[in-house]
Design a protein around this motif. Structure first.
Motif, PDB file in Angstrom:
ATOM      1  N   ILE A   1       0.829  -1.212   0.000  1.00 43.96           N
ATOM      2  CA  ILE A   1       0.000   0.000   0.000  1.00 43.96           C
ATOM      3  C   ILE A   1       0.861   1.260   0.000  1.00 43.96           C
ATOM      4  O   ILE A   1       0.536   2.234  -0.693  1.00 43.96           O
ATOM      5  CB  ILE A   1      -1.031   0.011   1.155  1.00 43.96           C
ATOM      6  CG1 ILE A   1      -2.005   1.191   0.989  1.00 43.96           C
ATOM      7  CG2 ILE A   1      -0.373   0.039   2.511  1.00 43.96           C
ATOM      8  CD1 ILE A   1      -2.800   1.206  -0.292  1.00 43.96           C
ATOM      9  N   ASP A   2       1.957   1.263   0.726  1.00 44.42           N
ATOM     10  CA  ASP A   2       2.818   2.453   0.749  1.00 44.42           C
ATOM     11  C   ASP A   2       3.391   2.740  -0.638  1.00 44.42           C
ATOM     12  O   ASP A   2       3.392   3.893  -1.093  1.00 44.42           O
ATOM     13  CB  ASP A   2       3.950   2.294   1.758  1.00 44.42           C
ATOM     14  CG  ASP A   2       3.488   2.446   3.196  1.00 44.42           C
ATOM     15  OD1 ASP A   2       2.318   2.836   3.429  1.00 44.42           O
ATOM     16  OD2 ASP A   2       4.292   2.155   4.105  1.00 44.42           O
ATOM     17  N   ASP A   3       3.871   1.708  -1.318  1.00 48.76           N
ATOM     18  CA  ASP A   3       4.451   1.912  -2.647  1.00 48.76           C
ATOM     19  C   ASP A   3       3.387   2.254  -3.679  1.00 48.76           C
ATOM     20  O   ASP A   3       3.633   3.074  -4.578  1.00 48.76           O
ATOM     21  CB  ASP A   3       5.271   0.698  -3.073  1.00 48.76           C
ATOM     22  CG  ASP A   3       6.573   0.589  -2.292  1.00 48.76           C
ATOM     23  OD1 ASP A   3       6.881   1.487  -1.476  1.00 48.76           O
ATOM     24  OD2 ASP A   3       7.294  -0.416  -2.482  1.00 48.76           O
ATOM     25  N   LEU A   4       2.204   1.647  -3.574  1.00 49.07           N
ATOM     26  CA  LEU A   4       1.116   2.010  -4.491  1.00 49.07           C
ATOM     27  C   LEU A   4       0.788   3.490  -4.339  1.00 49.07           C
ATOM     28  O   LEU A   4       0.649   4.216  -5.323  1.00 49.07           O
ATOM     29  CB  LEU A   4      -0.135   1.175  -4.223  1.00 49.07           C
ATOM     30  CG  LEU A   4      -0.114  -0.278  -4.679  1.00 49.07           C
ATOM     31  CD1 LEU A   4      -1.395  -0.987  -4.262  1.00 49.07           C
ATOM     32  CD2 LEU A   4       0.087  -0.390  -6.177  1.00 49.07           C
ATOM     33  N   LYS A   5       0.665   3.935  -3.111  1.00 52.79           N
ATOM     34  CA  LYS A   5       0.303   5.334  -2.841  1.00 52.79           C
ATOM     35  C   LYS A   5       1.356   6.303  -3.382  1.00 52.79           C
ATOM     36  O   LYS A   5       1.023   7.354  -3.917  1.00 52.79           O
ATOM     37  CB  LYS A   5       0.112   5.533  -1.340  1.00 52.79           C
ATOM     38  CG  LYS A   5      -0.326   6.931  -0.964  1.00 52.79           C
ATOM     39  CD  LYS A   5      -0.644   7.009   0.512  1.00 52.79           C
ATOM     40  CE  LYS A   5      -0.893   8.414   0.970  1.00 52.79           C
ATOM     41  NZ  LYS A   5      -2.169   8.961   0.614  1.00 52.79           N
ATOM     42  N   HIS A   6       2.627   5.957  -3.243  1.00 53.20           N
ATOM     43  CA  HIS A   6       3.698   6.866  -3.633  1.00 53.20           C
ATOM     44  C   HIS A   6       4.118   6.769  -5.101  1.00 53.20           C
ATOM     45  O   HIS A   6       4.662   7.723  -5.638  1.00 53.20           O
ATOM     46  CB  HIS A   6       4.922   6.651  -2.737  1.00 53.20           C
ATOM     47  CG  HIS A   6       4.690   7.075  -1.333  1.00 53.20           C
ATOM     48  ND1 HIS A   6       4.562   6.179  -0.298  1.00 53.20           N
ATOM     49  CD2 HIS A   6       4.509   8.294  -0.786  1.00 53.20           C
ATOM     50  CE1 HIS A   6       4.333   6.836   0.821  1.00 53.20           C
ATOM     51  NE2 HIS A   6       4.288   8.114   0.553  1.00 53.20           N
ATOM     52  N   GLU A   7       3.883   5.615  -5.746  1.00 50.07           N
ATOM     53  CA  GLU A   7       4.462   5.419  -7.069  1.00 50.07           C
ATOM     54  C   GLU A   7       3.472   5.246  -8.218  1.00 50.07           C
ATOM     55  O   GLU A   7       3.831   5.472  -9.369  1.00 50.07           O
ATOM     56  CB  GLU A   7       5.399   4.206  -7.031  1.00 50.07           C
ATOM     57  CG  GLU A   7       6.575   4.416  -6.090  1.00 50.07           C
ATOM     58  CD  GLU A   7       7.499   3.218  -6.035  1.00 50.07           C
ATOM     59  OE1 GLU A   7       7.649   2.514  -7.050  1.00 50.07           O
ATOM     60  OE2 GLU A   7       8.070   2.980  -4.958  1.00 50.07           O
ATOM     61  N   VAL A   8       2.265   4.836  -7.938  1.00 49.09           N
ATOM     62  CA  VAL A   8       1.301   4.628  -9.024  1.00 49.09           C
ATOM     63  C   VAL A   8       0.703   5.983  -9.415  1.00 49.09           C
ATOM     64  O   VAL A   8       0.279   6.748  -8.548  1.00 49.09           O
ATOM     65  CB  VAL A   8       0.192   3.632  -8.605  1.00 49.09           C
ATOM     66  CG1 VAL A   8      -0.856   3.504  -9.692  1.00 49.09           C
ATOM     67  CG2 VAL A   8       0.804   2.269  -8.309  1.00 49.09           C
ATOM     68  N   PRO A   9       0.673   6.284 -10.718  1.00 51.15           N
ATOM     69  CA  PRO A   9       0.161   7.589 -11.154  1.00 51.15           C
ATOM     70  C   PRO A   9      -1.377   7.668 -11.078  1.00 51.15           C
ATOM     71  O   PRO A   9      -2.084   7.551 -12.073  1.00 51.15           O
ATOM     72  CB  PRO A   9       0.677   7.720 -12.583  1.00 51.15           C
ATOM     73  CG  PRO A   9       0.850   6.319 -13.064  1.00 51.15           C
ATOM     74  CD  PRO A   9       1.210   5.512 -11.841  1.00 51.15           C
ATOM     75  N   ILE A  10      -1.851   7.847  -9.846  1.00 48.41           N
ATOM     76  CA  ILE A  10      -3.268   8.077  -9.573  1.00 48.41           C
ATOM     77  C   ILE A  10      -3.336   9.381  -8.789  1.00 48.41           C
ATOM     78  O   ILE A  10      -2.627   9.555  -7.802  1.00 48.41           O
ATOM     79  CB  ILE A  10      -3.885   6.919  -8.757  1.00 48.41           C
ATOM     80  CG1 ILE A  10      -3.860   5.626  -9.574  1.00 48.41           C
ATOM     81  CG2 ILE A  10      -5.317   7.263  -8.336  1.00 48.41           C
ATOM     82  CD1 ILE A  10      -4.336   4.405  -8.817  1.00 48.41           C
ATOM     83  N   TRP A  11      -4.206  10.283  -9.260  1.00 48.38           N
ATOM     84  CA  TRP A  11      -4.283  11.601  -8.663  1.00 48.38           C
ATOM     85  C   TRP A  11      -5.644  11.831  -8.039  1.00 48.38           C
ATOM     86  O   TRP A  11      -6.671  11.413  -8.565  1.00 48.38           O
ATOM     87  CB  TRP A  11      -3.995  12.663  -9.713  1.00 48.38           C
ATOM     88  CG  TRP A  11      -2.709  12.383 -10.418  1.00 48.38           C
ATOM     89  CD1 TRP A  11      -1.447  12.555  -9.921  1.00 48.38           C
ATOM     90  CD2 TRP A  11      -2.559  11.834 -11.729  1.00 48.38           C
ATOM     91  NE1 TRP A  11      -0.515  12.148 -10.860  1.00 48.38           N
ATOM     92  CE2 TRP A  11      -1.177  11.710 -11.985  1.00 48.38           C
ATOM     93  CE3 TRP A  11      -3.456  11.450 -12.727  1.00 48.38           C
ATOM     94  CZ2 TRP A  11      -0.674  11.214 -13.175  1.00 48.38           C
ATOM     95  CZ3 TRP A  11      -2.957  10.954 -13.914  1.00 48.38           C
ATOM     96  CH2 TRP A  11      -1.582  10.843 -14.125  1.00 48.38           C
ATOM     97  N   LYS A  12      -5.637  12.536  -6.917  1.00 48.51           N
ATOM     98  CA  LYS A  12      -6.856  12.815  -6.161  1.00 48.51           C
ATOM     99  C   LYS A  12      -7.195  14.300  -6.282  1.00 48.51           C
ATOM    100  O   LYS A  12      -6.344  15.159  -6.048  1.00 48.51           O
ATOM    101  CB  LYS A  12      -6.629  12.420  -4.697  1.00 48.51           C
ATOM    102  CG  LYS A  12      -7.775  12.718  -3.779  1.00 48.51           C
ATOM    103  CD  LYS A  12      -7.601  12.102  -2.404  1.00 48.51           C
ATOM    104  CE  LYS A  12      -6.388  12.544  -1.653  1.00 48.51           C
ATOM    105  NZ  LYS A  12      -6.330  12.065  -0.272  1.00 48.51           N
TER     106      LYS A  12
END
Length: 159
Positions: free
Chosen positions: A134-145
Motif C-alpha cells: 500500500i505504501d508503494d502504491l500510494k507513492h508510485e502509481v500515477p493516480i491523482w486525487k
C-alpha cells in the motif's frame, strides 16, 4: 522424538513456507465500487497462516479542512505500475497471494478508494508485505486525487 517438528522453528524448506509460483491474483483500477470480500477471497491460500488486508476510505477531512467529496484519475500506465510494485513485493516477501484494486471517478465520503491484501505463511510477513504494497502504491502509481472542500476550495493531490 522421531516424527515431530518444532512449533517455534518452522521448516523453511517446506513449499508452503515459500512464495507461491504465481501469487499475483488480482490487480485492477476500476470505476465501480470496490469489494473487500472480492479482494479477501482472491488471497485465500491453504498454505497462508496470515492474511493482512488494508482498506482506504474517503474521509471527511484533510489538512484541517472539511472534505465534501473527491475524484480519482489514473494515468493509462497505472495498472502496469501496480504490477511492477506487486512483483517487487512478491520478490521481497514469501507471498502466497496478493491482490490490489483502486477506484477512479467521483467518490463520496465513506466510499472505498483502495483495497489491498497479502497472504503469507506467517502474520509478520503478511503485515510487512501488505504495508509495503500500500505504501508503494500510494507513492508510485500515477493516480491523482482531486478534493473539493466545504469552503468551496479544491486541490489536486499527487499531481
Amino acid at each position: 522424538m522421531s516424527g515431530t517438528h518444532s512449533r517455534t522453528a518452522p521448516g523453511r524448506g517446506h513449499p508452503g513456507e515459500r512464495a507461491a509460483e504465481d501469487p499475483i491474483r488480482l490487480l485492477a483500477i476500476r470505476d465501480t465500487p470496490l469489494s473487500v470480500d472480492e479482494v479477501f477471497a482472491a488471497v485465500g491460500d491453504a498454505a497462508a497462516g496470515g492474511t493482512a488486508l488494508f482498506v482506504g476510505t474517503v474521509r471527511s477531512h484533510d489538512g484541517g479542512a472539511d472534505v465534501d467529496g473527491l475524484g480519482y484519475s489514473a494515468h493509462p500506465t497505472a495498472e502496469e505500475e501496480m504490477r511492477r510494485i506487486a512483483e517487487k513485493v512478491v520478490a521481497d516477501y514469501p507471498v502466497r497471494a496478493l491482490a490490489a484494486v483502486h477506484r477512479v471517478g467521483d467518490l463520496a465520503i465513506g466510499d472505498l478508494a483502495v483495497v489491498v491484501a497479502v497472504s503469507c505463511p506467517h502474520r509478520g510477513e503478511a503485515f510487512d508485505a501488505c504495508r509495503k504494497l500500500i505504501d508503494d502504491l500510494k507513492h508510485e502509481v500515477p493516480i491523482w486525487k482531486h478534493q473539493t472542500f466545504s469552503d468551496g476550495t479544491e486541490e489536486w493531490v499527487g499531481a
